[in-house]
Motif scaffolding. Structure first.
Motif, PDB file in Angstrom:
ATOM      1  N   ASN A 170      23.801 -44.350 -14.162  1.00 12.62           N
ATOM      2  CA  ASN A 170      24.863 -44.819 -15.052  1.00 12.62           C
ATOM      3  C   ASN A 170      25.280 -46.218 -14.594  1.00 12.62           C
ATOM      4  O   ASN A 170      24.545 -46.868 -13.843  1.00 12.62           O
ATOM      5  CB  ASN A 170      26.031 -43.838 -15.139  1.00 12.62           C
ATOM      6  CG  ASN A 170      26.802 -43.704 -13.854  1.00 12.62           C
ATOM      7  OD1 ASN A 170      26.818 -44.633 -13.049  1.00 12.62           O
ATOM      8  ND2 ASN A 170      27.426 -42.575 -13.656  1.00 12.62           N
ATOM      9  N   GLU A 171      26.441 -46.650 -15.043  1.00 13.89           N
ATOM     10  CA  GLU A 171      26.845 -48.036 -14.822  1.00 13.89           C
ATOM     11  C   GLU A 171      26.806 -48.431 -13.347  1.00 13.89           C
ATOM     12  O   GLU A 171      26.426 -49.548 -12.998  1.00 13.89           O
ATOM     13  CB  GLU A 171      28.262 -48.235 -15.369  1.00 13.89           C
ATOM     14  CG  GLU A 171      28.523 -49.627 -15.856  1.00 13.89           C
ATOM     15  CD  GLU A 171      29.751 -49.643 -16.750  1.00 13.89           C
ATOM     16  OE1 GLU A 171      30.287 -50.731 -16.956  1.00 13.89           O
ATOM     17  OE2 GLU A 171      30.159 -48.568 -17.226  1.00 13.89           O
ATOM     18  N   THR A 217      32.514 -43.296 -23.568  1.00 18.57           N
ATOM     19  CA  THR A 217      31.931 -44.159 -22.553  1.00 18.57           C
ATOM     20  C   THR A 217      32.609 -43.877 -21.223  1.00 18.57           C
ATOM     21  O   THR A 217      33.638 -43.227 -21.168  1.00 18.57           O
ATOM     22  CB  THR A 217      32.101 -45.648 -22.915  1.00 18.57           C
ATOM     23  OG1 THR A 217      33.459 -45.851 -23.291  1.00 18.57           O
ATOM     24  CG2 THR A 217      31.183 -46.059 -24.031  1.00 18.57           C
ATOM     25  N   GLY A 218      32.004 -44.362 -20.162  1.00 16.02           N
ATOM     26  CA  GLY A 218      32.521 -44.092 -18.830  1.00 16.02           C
ATOM     27  C   GLY A 218      31.383 -43.621 -17.949  1.00 16.02           C
ATOM     28  O   GLY A 218      30.307 -43.309 -18.443  1.00 16.02           O
ATOM     29  N   PRO A 219      31.618 -43.593 -16.624  1.00 14.16           N
ATOM     30  CA  PRO A 219      30.530 -43.249 -15.712  1.00 14.16           C
ATOM     31  C   PRO A 219      29.946 -41.873 -15.965  1.00 14.16           C
ATOM     32  O   PRO A 219      28.731 -41.706 -16.004  1.00 14.16           O
ATOM     33  CB  PRO A 219      31.185 -43.330 -14.331  1.00 14.16           C
ATOM     34  CG  PRO A 219      32.518 -43.914 -14.518  1.00 14.16           C
ATOM     35  CD  PRO A 219      32.854 -43.921 -15.952  1.00 14.16           C
ATOM     36  N   LEU A 220      30.822 -40.863 -16.194  1.00 10.77           N
ATOM     37  CA  LEU A 220      30.316 -39.503 -16.354  1.00 10.77           C
ATOM     38  C   LEU A 220      29.574 -39.348 -17.670  1.00 10.77           C
ATOM     39  O   LEU A 220      28.485 -38.779 -17.734  1.00 10.77           O
ATOM     40  CB  LEU A 220      31.485 -38.519 -16.274  1.00 10.77           C
ATOM     41  CG  LEU A 220      31.182 -37.236 -15.527  1.00 10.77           C
ATOM     42  CD1 LEU A 220      30.771 -37.534 -14.100  1.00 10.77           C
ATOM     43  CD2 LEU A 220      32.391 -36.313 -15.547  1.00 10.77           C
ATOM     44  N   TRP A 221      30.187 -39.908 -18.735  1.00 10.51           N
ATOM     45  CA  TRP A 221      29.507 -39.875 -20.031  1.00 10.51           C
ATOM     46  C   TRP A 221      28.227 -40.690 -19.994  1.00 10.51           C
ATOM     47  O   TRP A 221      27.263 -40.358 -20.669  1.00 10.51           O
ATOM     48  CB  TRP A 221      30.432 -40.384 -21.135  1.00 10.51           C
ATOM     49  CG  TRP A 221      31.432 -39.378 -21.572  1.00 10.51           C
ATOM     50  CD1 TRP A 221      32.772 -39.453 -21.414  1.00 10.51           C
ATOM     51  CD2 TRP A 221      31.169 -38.129 -22.217  1.00 10.51           C
ATOM     52  NE1 TRP A 221      33.371 -38.332 -21.927  1.00 10.51           N
ATOM     53  CE2 TRP A 221      32.409 -37.501 -22.419  1.00 10.51           C
ATOM     54  CE3 TRP A 221      30.006 -37.493 -22.629  1.00 10.51           C
ATOM     55  CZ2 TRP A 221      32.521 -36.264 -23.034  1.00 10.51           C
ATOM     56  CZ3 TRP A 221      30.121 -36.254 -23.227  1.00 10.51           C
ATOM     57  CH2 TRP A 221      31.370 -35.654 -23.428  1.00 10.51           C
ATOM     58  N   GLY A 222      28.241 -41.756 -19.182  1.00 12.40           N
ATOM     59  CA  GLY A 222      27.021 -42.558 -19.049  1.00 12.40           C
ATOM     60  C   GLY A 222      25.876 -41.731 -18.515  1.00 12.40           C
ATOM     61  O   GLY A 222      24.767 -41.749 -19.062  1.00 12.40           O
ATOM     62  N   THR A 223      26.159 -40.945 -17.449  1.00 12.14           N
ATOM     63  CA  THR A 223      25.126 -40.056 -16.916  1.00 12.14           C
ATOM     64  C   THR A 223      24.687 -39.047 -17.961  1.00 12.14           C
ATOM     65  O   THR A 223      23.500 -38.763 -18.100  1.00 12.14           O
ATOM     66  CB  THR A 223      25.662 -39.314 -15.680  1.00 12.14           C
ATOM     67  OG1 THR A 223      26.376 -40.245 -14.874  1.00 12.14           O
ATOM     68  CG2 THR A 223      24.549 -38.714 -14.882  1.00 12.14           C
TER      69      THR A 223
END
Lengths: 357, 193
Positions: free
Chosen positions: A124-125, A295-301
């Motif tokens: 992720n990000e 969006t966000g780190p967890l949603w990115g994964t």
């Protein structure tokens, strides 16, 4: 979570450790451990998915059971755990006439090729082990390390079927590297960078900004790239190097037990890497398909793994739908169809970016 | 040149058709599934006519059954068995023809015979049994018989005799705990007297 970030965190946390080499070792080994466990987990999930999906496509039910013990759990959920146990308990045989050092070395080279590819894969990000500025090039480069292991396995088995398998896989992987590389050039032309995170940042802002939908040529390039990476992982209709019906088992005919399971693990790990590359390069990586939604780190994964596993599902779908290609057909498709198409793609993308933008 | 492009188009369309077929099969697995989860599900027994009515004559495989309450422990079936698959052990009853409630022993058979012996073990090894039916003829109480045929009403018909474990194929007809029970009863009576 780069190695640098881990290193600084560790040096702050364990400020009493004077030895900087130890800190560096810790921050290098931790990601490797996570990657190895990811590979094992992926293999377990994929084995189960492959058994179930292939069964469903053939009107069967796959592994089933009523509970642990004699049966493999409810819906056969324990089958992927029983399989590794069986493989680990098997006798590890080495043929008498085999070239012993090479025979032992081959699975490790393939495993190494699979494992070091993960270093440049963005989850992720923030989570990427090493944010290389030549990330996609690095993955393509170490991805072709597997061919050395395959041909080594085929040669050292001292068995004509294994040698055929190794030779075929060498020819196949080297040929398919070319159209895959040419399709990667399309990504690089559009994103203007070899860095994986830069490529993903270029595709931000919704589904229509993804490279696959940015122009018609890159749309074609995605499918060419996807078929090429399926061929590079020796899977699906392109598994002529381990064709069971022709070559017994190809390069891994003589391998058994743990060494064989290393081949197996590496195959699934290679699938995972190439799916990561395809998702990063064409499908926007960890970007949400709907601009600012989820969006966000967890949603990115979540988005990243979602895209990757959909691609893996398509690979399984390919394998259980199409019959295996003949060697000459395989070479025909690569040299006479994919390479011209990808060259036209590069030309078209260049013209498109100049004229339309 | 046109053939080249036609080939590509044709192969693309045929590949997509194939993928569509497998995908629809995958989605319709609930309906289209052909696998039978064997021990849990079974095909229905086919109705068939071999000259008898299905109810009159059971043509499905039969197997030995013992009504242990009627067995007097005469060992005739054990002796006649050509493959020695019947194992019987008996113990002398304290009083002839009397019920022993502790071990559910019935003293009088359905034919009215007073039982001298208590049957502590009556095992038939079905892996060895050759279905010759020889043991049923000498039985004076007609307590060992084949299911099926005229007896099909007494027992549910099973045509597979399959078990999960091989030791389950040794049919133990004696009531469990009879061997220990009868010794306990005897020692108690010995202490009383």
């Amino acid at each position: 979570m780069t190695v640098d970030w881990l290193y600084t965190t560790f040096s702050q946390l364990f400020s009493f450790i004077e030895n900087t080499d130890l800190l560096f070792l810790m921050s290098a080994i931790l990601p490797i451990g996570i990657i190895v466990s990811l590979m094992a987990a992926n293999a377990i999930v994929m084995v189960y998915a492959e058994m179930k999906i292939s069964a469903f496509m053939q009107d069967r039910v796959g592994p089933m059971g009523q509970g642990p013990g004699l049966h493999a759990g409810k819906f056969g959920i324990l089958q992927p755990i029983a399989d590794p146990i069986k493989l680990l308990l098997k006798e590890d045989t080495i043929p008498e006439v085999a070239d012993k050092p090479l025979f032992i070395l081959a699975p490790f080279i393939i495993f190494l090729g699979a494992i070091i590819g993960f270093l440049a894969v963005p989850f992720n990000e923030n989570v990427i082990v090493v944010d290389l500025n030549i990330g996609i090039f690095y993955i393509m480069a170490v991805g072709s390390l597997a061919v050395i292991g395959l041909i080594l396995a085929g040669w050292s088995s001292n068995n004509k079927w294994s040698l055929y398998g190794g030779m075929r896989s060498a020819a196949q992987i080297i040929s398919y590297e070319i159209p895959a590389g040419l399709c990667v050039i399309v990504i690089i032309m559009l994103a203007g960078s070899l860095n994986m995170q830069d490529i993903i940042h270029y595709q931000s802002g919704g589904m229509l900004n993804w490279i696959i939908f940015s122009n018609p040529f890159s749309f074609v390039a995605f499918f060419v790239f996807f078929i090429c990476i399926v061929a590079e992982t020796n899977r699906g209709p392109f598994d002529i190097s381990e064709a069971e019906s022709e070559l017994v088992g190809g390069f891994h005919t003589e391998y058994s037990g743990f060494r064989w399971s290393i081949f197996f693990l590496s195959e699934y790990a290679n699938m995972l890497i190439v799916a990561f590359v395809a998702a990063t390069g064409f499908l926007g990586g960890w970007q949400s398909p709907f601009q600012d939604f989820m969006t966000g780190p967890l949603w990115g994964t979540f988005w990243m793994l979602g895209k990757v596993f959909s691609l893996l599902f398509v690979m399984i779908w390919f394998r259980w739908t199409f019959p295996r290609l003949r060697v000459d057909q395989l070479m025909y498709i690569c040299w006479k169809v994919f390479i011209p198409i990808s060259l036209i793609n590069i030309f078209g993308v260049g013209i498109w970016t100049i004229l339309i933008g | 040149m046109s053939r080249y492009f036609r080939n590509i188009a044709e192969s693309l369309s045929s590949l997509l058709t194939g993928m569509g077929i497998t995908f629809t099969h995958m989605l319709k697995i609930k309906k289209g599934n052909v696998t039978l989860q064997y021990p849990e599900e079974k095909w229905p027994r086919p109705e068939r006519n071999i000259g008898f009515n299905h109810e009159d004559y059971n043509v499905i495989r039969s197997r030995l059954t013992v009504d242990i309450n009627d067995c007097i422990g005469c060992l005739k079936c054990e002796r006649i068995c050509p493959v020695q698959c019947i194992k019987i052990e008996t113990e002398k009853a304290p009083v002839r023809g009397e019920d022993i409630n502790e071990i559910n022993h019935v003293g009088i058979t359905s034919n009215g015979t007073n039982k001298v012996q208590v049957v502590t073990r009556f095992d038939i090894d079905m892996t060895e049994c050759c279905y010759c039916n020889l043991c049923t003829y000498p039985c004076p109480e007609e307590c060992i018989y084949m299911t099926g045929g005229p007896n099909s009403k007494k027992h549910p018909i099973d045509y597979e005799f399959s078990e999960h474990d091989r030791s389950d194929l040794i049919y133990r007809f004696a009531k469990p705990g009879t061997k220990e029970g009868i010794q306990k009863v005897k020692s108690k009576q010995g202490a009383q007297s």
